[in-house]
Motif scaffolding. Sequence first.
Motif, PDB file in Angstrom:
ATOM      1  N   THR A 140      -6.803   6.266  -4.395  1.00 42.63           N
ATOM      2  CA  THR A 140      -6.900   4.806  -4.337  1.00 42.63           C
ATOM      3  C   THR A 140      -6.911   4.308  -2.900  1.00 42.63           C
ATOM      4  O   THR A 140      -7.567   3.301  -2.593  1.00 42.63           O
ATOM      5  CB  THR A 140      -5.739   4.141  -5.106  1.00 42.63           C
ATOM      6  OG1 THR A 140      -4.493   4.498  -4.510  1.00 42.63           O
ATOM      7  CG2 THR A 140      -5.755   4.564  -6.568  1.00 42.63           C
ATOM      8  N   VAL A 141      -6.199   4.992  -2.013  1.00 42.06           N
ATOM      9  CA  VAL A 141      -6.214   4.607  -0.597  1.00 42.06           C
ATOM     10  C   VAL A 141      -7.619   4.771  -0.017  1.00 42.06           C
ATOM     11  O   VAL A 141      -8.134   3.882   0.679  1.00 42.06           O
ATOM     12  CB  VAL A 141      -5.199   5.437   0.214  1.00 42.06           C
ATOM     13  CG1 VAL A 141      -5.362   5.186   1.706  1.00 42.06           C
ATOM     14  CG2 VAL A 141      -3.781   5.103  -0.218  1.00 42.06           C
TER      15      VAL A 141
ATOM     16  N   SER B 225      -3.750  -4.161  -4.328  1.00 39.59           N
ATOM     17  CA  SER B 225      -2.669  -3.445  -4.993  1.00 39.59           C
ATOM     18  C   SER B 225      -2.789  -3.488  -6.512  1.00 39.59           C
ATOM     19  O   SER B 225      -2.472  -2.507  -7.191  1.00 39.59           O
ATOM     20  CB  SER B 225      -1.319  -4.014  -4.561  1.00 39.59           C
ATOM     21  OG  SER B 225      -1.236  -5.403  -4.839  1.00 39.59           O
TER      22      SER B 225
ATOM     23  N   THR C 183      -5.259  -0.991   0.910  1.00 35.31           N
ATOM     24  CA  THR C 183      -4.709  -0.674  -0.408  1.00 35.31           C
ATOM     25  C   THR C 183      -3.777  -1.777  -0.879  1.00 35.31           C
ATOM     26  O   THR C 183      -3.808  -2.183  -2.053  1.00 35.31           O
ATOM     27  CB  THR C 183      -3.957   0.665  -0.361  1.00 35.31           C
ATOM     28  OG1 THR C 183      -4.812   1.673   0.201  1.00 35.31           O
ATOM     29  CG2 THR C 183      -3.517   1.104  -1.740  1.00 35.31           C
TER      30      THR C 183
ATOM     31  N   TRP D 203      -2.696   8.525  -5.784  1.00 33.32           N
ATOM     32  CA  TRP D 203      -2.466   7.478  -4.785  1.00 33.32           C
ATOM     33  C   TRP D 203      -3.429   7.612  -3.609  1.00 33.32           C
ATOM     34  O   TRP D 203      -4.019   6.624  -3.154  1.00 33.32           O
ATOM     35  CB  TRP D 203      -1.027   7.546  -4.298  1.00 33.32           C
ATOM     36  CG  TRP D 203      -0.738   6.638  -3.135  1.00 33.32           C
ATOM     37  CD1 TRP D 203      -0.600   5.277  -3.161  1.00 33.32           C
ATOM     38  CD2 TRP D 203      -0.562   7.031  -1.769  1.00 33.32           C
ATOM     39  NE1 TRP D 203      -0.338   4.798  -1.899  1.00 33.32           N
ATOM     40  CE2 TRP D 203      -0.309   5.860  -1.024  1.00 33.32           C
ATOM     41  CE3 TRP D 203      -0.584   8.267  -1.112  1.00 33.32           C
ATOM     42  CZ2 TRP D 203      -0.091   5.884   0.353  1.00 33.32           C
ATOM     43  CZ3 TRP D 203      -0.361   8.296   0.252  1.00 33.32           C
ATOM     44  CH2 TRP D 203      -0.121   7.120   0.962  1.00 33.32           C
TER      45      TRP D 203
ATOM     46  N   CYS E  41      -5.538  -1.029  -7.496  1.00 33.33           N
ATOM     47  CA  CYS E  41      -5.100   0.351  -7.278  1.00 33.33           C
ATOM     48  C   CYS E  41      -4.022   0.762  -8.270  1.00 33.33           C
ATOM     49  O   CYS E  41      -3.996   1.911  -8.733  1.00 33.33           O
ATOM     50  CB  CYS E  41      -4.601   0.512  -5.843  1.00 33.33           C
ATOM     51  SG  CYS E  41      -5.895   0.335  -4.598  1.00 33.33           S
TER      52      CYS E  41
ATOM     53  N   GLY F 203       0.811  -1.214   0.000  1.00 30.20           N
ATOM     54  CA  GLY F 203       0.000   0.000   0.000  1.00 30.20           C
ATOM     55  C   GLY F 203       0.837   1.255   0.000  1.00 30.20           C
ATOM     56  O   GLY F 203       0.563   2.207  -0.747  1.00 30.20           O
TER      57      GLY F 203
ATOM     58  N   ALA G  44      -9.869   2.063  -1.569  1.00 25.82           N
ATOM     59  CA  ALA G  44      -9.593   0.735  -1.022  1.00 25.82           C
ATOM     60  C   ALA G  44     -10.105   0.610   0.406  1.00 25.82           C
ATOM     61  O   ALA G  44     -10.647  -0.433   0.796  1.00 25.82           O
ATOM     62  CB  ALA G  44      -8.091   0.449  -1.071  1.00 25.82           C
ATOM     63  N   ASP G  45      -9.951   1.671   1.185  1.00 30.60           N
ATOM     64  CA  ASP G  45     -10.426   1.647   2.565  1.00 30.60           C
ATOM     65  C   ASP G  45     -11.943   1.500   2.614  1.00 30.60           C
ATOM     66  O   ASP G  45     -12.484   0.723   3.426  1.00 30.60           O
ATOM     67  CB  ASP G  45      -9.983   2.923   3.273  1.00 30.60           C
ATOM     68  CG  ASP G  45     -10.367   2.936   4.743  1.00 30.60           C
ATOM     69  OD1 ASP G  45     -10.002   1.988   5.468  1.00 30.60           O
ATOM     70  OD2 ASP G  45     -11.042   3.895   5.180  1.00 30.60           O
TER      71      ASP G  45
END
Length: 395
Positions: free
Chosen positions: A352-353, A310, A306, A349, A313, A20, A356-357
């Motif tokens: 995407t974090v 991966s 993340t 980035w 993302c 991540g 993903a969260d």
Amino acid sequence: MTVAPTPPEQRSLAPDLARGAMLLFIALANSHYFLRGDTAGVLGGYPRDVGPVDAAVVWAVTTFVDGRAFPMFGLLFGYGVAQVVARWGPQLGPRGTRRLLWRRSLVLVAVGFLHAVLLFPGDILTAYGVLLLVGAWTVRWHDRWLLVVAALFFAMLSLPGLDSYTVSELGPDASMLPPDLLAVLTERPVVSGYVALLGPVGFACPFLVGLWAGRRRVLQEPAEHRRLLVVTAVVGIAAAVAGAQPIAVVLAGWAGVPGDDVLELVGPLHDATGVLGGFGYAALVGLVALRLGDRRPRWAQALAATGQRSMTCYLGQSVVWAVAFTPFLLDLSGTLTVTSTAVLATAAWLATVVLADRMARAGRRGPFEVLVRRVAYSRIGTRTARSEATSAARS
């Protein structure tokens, strides 16, 4: 029927945390290669004659990011393969395990090729897939052979030459900035094939070291390997920083461009020490995970989510590059500076974090992670279901 993945709460923190966090470095490393540098040209993927702020960013990215993030991902890729072998090897046997790895590799090749053609020609998934096609035979090698062959590939990477992207004077070509859809379909497949064939050579050393580390569960059991992690983090990161300086000060414009006889030394030096830096970063994340223990602060949960997604993302970042830089879309390659491109990469980035969260909290896995599992594990799931049905009938 598909085999269920390991529940998130049972996964080791360090590998997911590392994936991540390093996706930020991947974004920073990929995005600056789109910049054209129209007036003074390009060196090492950076426009020449930049201002003081851009120069500082160039130095920082060259020192800490370029050639350092991808070796770490290669290490984690090998580490993950070792985990697959440890889990399924006893049940499937050598031949069945190789077939499982080959199915995973074919998915990576297929998705990577489409990714390279449609979004980003610098795709690494195809190279990983080709590496796994061959690397599936190495999972049964003795530890000594893994390290010896890794050392040989490392030595090969260190040989003098002007092939390093760090000293390249080539700017983005038609595959990176296609003028139209025809260029997308004609230029990018060729580049994808080139990366798929030569990329595994650069990733072989981290992959083999990752296999070795995965067998010893170095990141899964950091307390038992604390000394190794400390030494690797200190030596690896220090070597990466020191080895980057001869070319970093040149790319930042703080020193004149030397002749080819010097460039053919400092380019490989930057790349070889970058491999050590990738190992150092992985070890550092392992130490962070050890410090956290059973605690999972909010930021660690988000980064781990993340890392668990991966592939999704990573592909999501490329959507941003395609929209921002493609000439027949936003065409920002001649507008953005090195600094604003780094800001864009960081923002991509962070997006995407957050995504993903939210997916993790909703109990949803990444779509491309689901795809890989369905293709790779479908036969295992079918075989398990048949075995269970047979056992139930006998009872």
